[in-house]
Design a protein around this motif. Structure first.
Motif, PDB file in Angstrom:
ATOM      1  N   LEU A 141     -28.800 -27.443  71.960  1.00  0.00           N
ATOM      2  CA  LEU A 141     -29.548 -26.358  71.123  1.00  0.00           C
ATOM      3  C   LEU A 141     -29.060 -26.253  69.717  1.00  0.00           C
ATOM      4  CD1 LEU A 141     -29.185 -23.372  73.691  1.00  0.00           C
ATOM      5  CD2 LEU A 141     -31.340 -24.486  72.820  1.00  0.00           C
ATOM      6  N   LEU A 142     -27.816 -26.748  69.414  1.00  0.00           N
ATOM      7  CA  LEU A 142     -27.400 -26.815  68.057  1.00  0.00           C
ATOM      8  C   LEU A 142     -27.848 -27.973  67.381  1.00  0.00           C
ATOM      9  CD1 LEU A 142     -23.575 -25.694  68.864  1.00  0.00           C
ATOM     10  CD2 LEU A 142     -25.066 -24.627  67.429  1.00  0.00           C
ATOM     11  N   SER A 143     -28.260 -29.072  67.834  1.00  0.00           N
ATOM     12  CA  SER A 143     -28.739 -30.251  67.105  1.00  0.00           C
ATOM     13  C   SER A 143     -29.914 -30.040  66.354  1.00  0.00           C
ATOM     14  CB  SER A 143     -29.086 -31.344  68.440  1.00  0.00           C
ATOM     15  OG  SER A 143     -29.953 -31.115  69.056  1.00  0.00           O
ATOM     16  N   GLY A 144     -30.432 -30.889  65.605  1.00  0.00           N
ATOM     17  CA  GLY A 144     -31.617 -30.913  64.906  1.00  0.00           C
ATOM     18  C   GLY A 144     -32.835 -31.278  65.550  1.00  0.00           C
ATOM     19  N   TRP A 145     -32.577 -31.544  66.902  1.00  0.00           N
ATOM     20  CA  TRP A 145     -33.803 -32.078  67.630  1.00  0.00           C
ATOM     21  C   TRP A 145     -34.774 -31.093  67.984  1.00  0.00           C
ATOM     22  CZ3 TRP A 145     -33.575 -33.355  73.256  1.00  0.00           C
ATOM     23  CH2 TRP A 145     -34.842 -34.112  73.650  1.00  0.00           C
ATOM     24  N   HIS A 146     -35.988 -31.378  67.641  1.00  0.00           N
ATOM     25  CA  HIS A 146     -37.066 -30.412  68.155  1.00  0.00           C
ATOM     26  C   HIS A 146     -38.280 -31.189  69.007  1.00  0.00           C
ATOM     27  CE1 HIS A 146     -35.409 -28.337  64.716  1.00  0.00           C
ATOM     28  NE2 HIS A 146     -36.019 -27.384  65.106  1.00  0.00           N
ATOM     29  N   GLY A 147     -37.740 -32.158  69.692  1.00  0.00           N
ATOM     30  CA  GLY A 147     -38.740 -32.974  70.462  1.00  0.00           C
ATOM     31  C   GLY A 147     -39.248 -32.105  71.911  1.00  0.00           C
TER      32      GLY A 147
END
Length: 441
Positions: free
Chosen positions: A334-340
């Motif tokens: 959730l903290l990562s910048g991943w929006h996959g």
């Protein structure tokens, strides 16, 4: 190597058991009491999750409550049961009335469902929700005590895993049922509460008819088993009382389990916040928000039994801490910048794995350290500490979100959980002597 089936057998049966190792394991099939209680929990969870799925929309959109009013009710709904769990555990231990107290709790919660039809103000709704949570607090420890008393120690993790699997099946069916009712009826909320009451009444009926008042104790092993060496040995069984329940903290393993449960609970963010964070990250429409918990429930359903059996083999402590490792991975995603597109599947799967590795596993571990005469009180003691810690975490996380924003709040919670997991690693249980191999000859 630890042998699962430890009951003594005639001399002629020993070679046969050695030739067919699977025969011993079949003797540890889940007890009928566990299956009956699992059915009760499944049916009851269908009822309770029907209400939980529509309650936020009903209160805010239907009754026009402010966010502050909803926040107060949500706190009552999630935190009140912790205050009565010790009382429920104590009442159940006095005279061995586990089924009676559990029946009182299930019945009280069932009666609260139709009362939601007539409660239209904040004080009345708060009173109904408090009564419903009182029922949950009364029944939880006696129910778990019945499961542990009906299950042999070496397969207790599996028994709790089976129960939690059946319970979680209800958590899957409930929101879907409420969703279908709302789509097919005009007065949807009234229909949901009415159907919920009928389903809860069916759960109470199953409890009355199929759960024995005193489950048969599993046959004790013929050789030394994994036990609680730190529990004080006494020729006289302890008498159930609130003082005796609190005195269980003098037992080293019980005390350390309680400390670990509270410590990790202080850094465990509420489920609702996890779903809100996921919704914000992905822009999930409001109409689909209620379906997010189904992902957690599905993962819980699939993993509860395998992880319970794993806890029986490698130890509850490792599986319990591993579950919090899965939660840390979910926070990290959730903290990562991943929006996959795979993000929600990953987060919800890890979230469900966390519950599968901690909920029943903690109770199975605690049951091995608490004497049978105080089983409900001991389990309630640990449950109460954990529930209050999680409630405190929810309040702190909500305040941090308001003051600093959701990302900073989650980052702080992640750091706190990491520190708590490392601290829990240092609190090792008392060393137990190795279990000798059984001579098949």
């Amino acid at each position: 190597m630890y042998v699962a089936d430890s009951r003594s057998t005639p001399a002629t049966a020993a070679p046969a058991a050695a030739r067919n190792p699977g025969s011993g394991r079949r003797r540890h099939a889940v007890a009928p009491t566990v299956l009956a209680l699992g059915t009760v929990s499944l049916v009851t969870d269908v009822s309770s999750e029907m209400v939980a799925a529509v309650l936020p929309l009903y209160l805010v959109s239907g009754l026009g409550l402010s966010p502050l009013g909803f926040g107060l009710l949500d706190g009552v709904y999630n935190g009140f049961s912790a205050l009565v769990r010790l009382v429920g555990g104590h009442l159940a231990d006095r005279g061995g009335r586990h089924k009676t107290v559990a029946l009182l709790g299930y019945g009280l919660s069932a009666l609260c469902k139709p009362l939601l039809l007539v409660a239209a103000s904040l004080p009345l709704i708060g009173a109904v929700l408090a009564a419903d949570r009182t029922g949950k607090g009364l029944r939880t420890a006696p129910r778990d005590a019945l499961i542990s008393l009906a299950s042999p120690e070496e397969s207790r993790g599996r028994a709790f895993g089976v129960h939690r699997t059946m319970d979680t099946a209800g958590a899957l069916i409930g929101p879907l049922t409420a969703f279908l009712i709302l789509r097919q009826t005009v007065d949807g909320y009234d229909a949901v509460f009415t159907v919920s009451f009928c389903v809860a009444a069916a759960g109470v009926l199953v409890l009355v008819l199929f759960v024995p008042s005193r489950p048969p104790r599993p046959t004790p092993p013929a050789r030394p088993a994994r036990s609680a060496p730190s529990a004080p040995a006494s020729a006289e069984a302890p008498r159930p009382s609130l003082k005796a329940a609190l005195a269980l903290l003098r037992i080293r393993d019980v005390r350390r389990l309680a400390v670990v449960a509270v410590l990790l609970g202080l850094a465990t963010v509420s489920d609702s916040f996890v779903y809100l964070l996921l919704q914000r990250r992905l822009g999930v429409p409001d109409r689909w928000f209620a379906l997010l918990p189904l992902g957690t429930a599905a993962a819980f359903l699939l993993l509860a039994v395998p992880l319970g059996r794993l806890a029986d083999r490698i130890g509850s402590r490792r599986v319990f801490l591993g579950g919090h490792g899965a939660l840390l991975l979910a926070y990290g995603a959730l903290l990562s910048g991943w929006h996959g597109a795979a993000l929600p599947w990953l987060v919800l799967a890890l979230h469900g794995a966390f519950y599968a590795a901690t909920d029943g596993v903690l109770m199975a571990a605690a049951a091995g350290s608490v004497p049978a005469e105080l089983r409900s009180s001991g389990l309630a003691l640990i449950q109460t500490g954990q529930a209050l810690a999680r409630f405190g975490c929810s309040i702190a996380f909500g305040a941090a979100w308001t003051a600093w924003g959701d990302r900073t709040a989650l980052g702080t919670a992640t750091a706190a959980l990491t520190v708590c997991v490392l601290a829990a690693l240092a609190l090792r249980p008392a060393a137990t002597p190795p279990v000798p191999k059984e001579d098949p000859a």
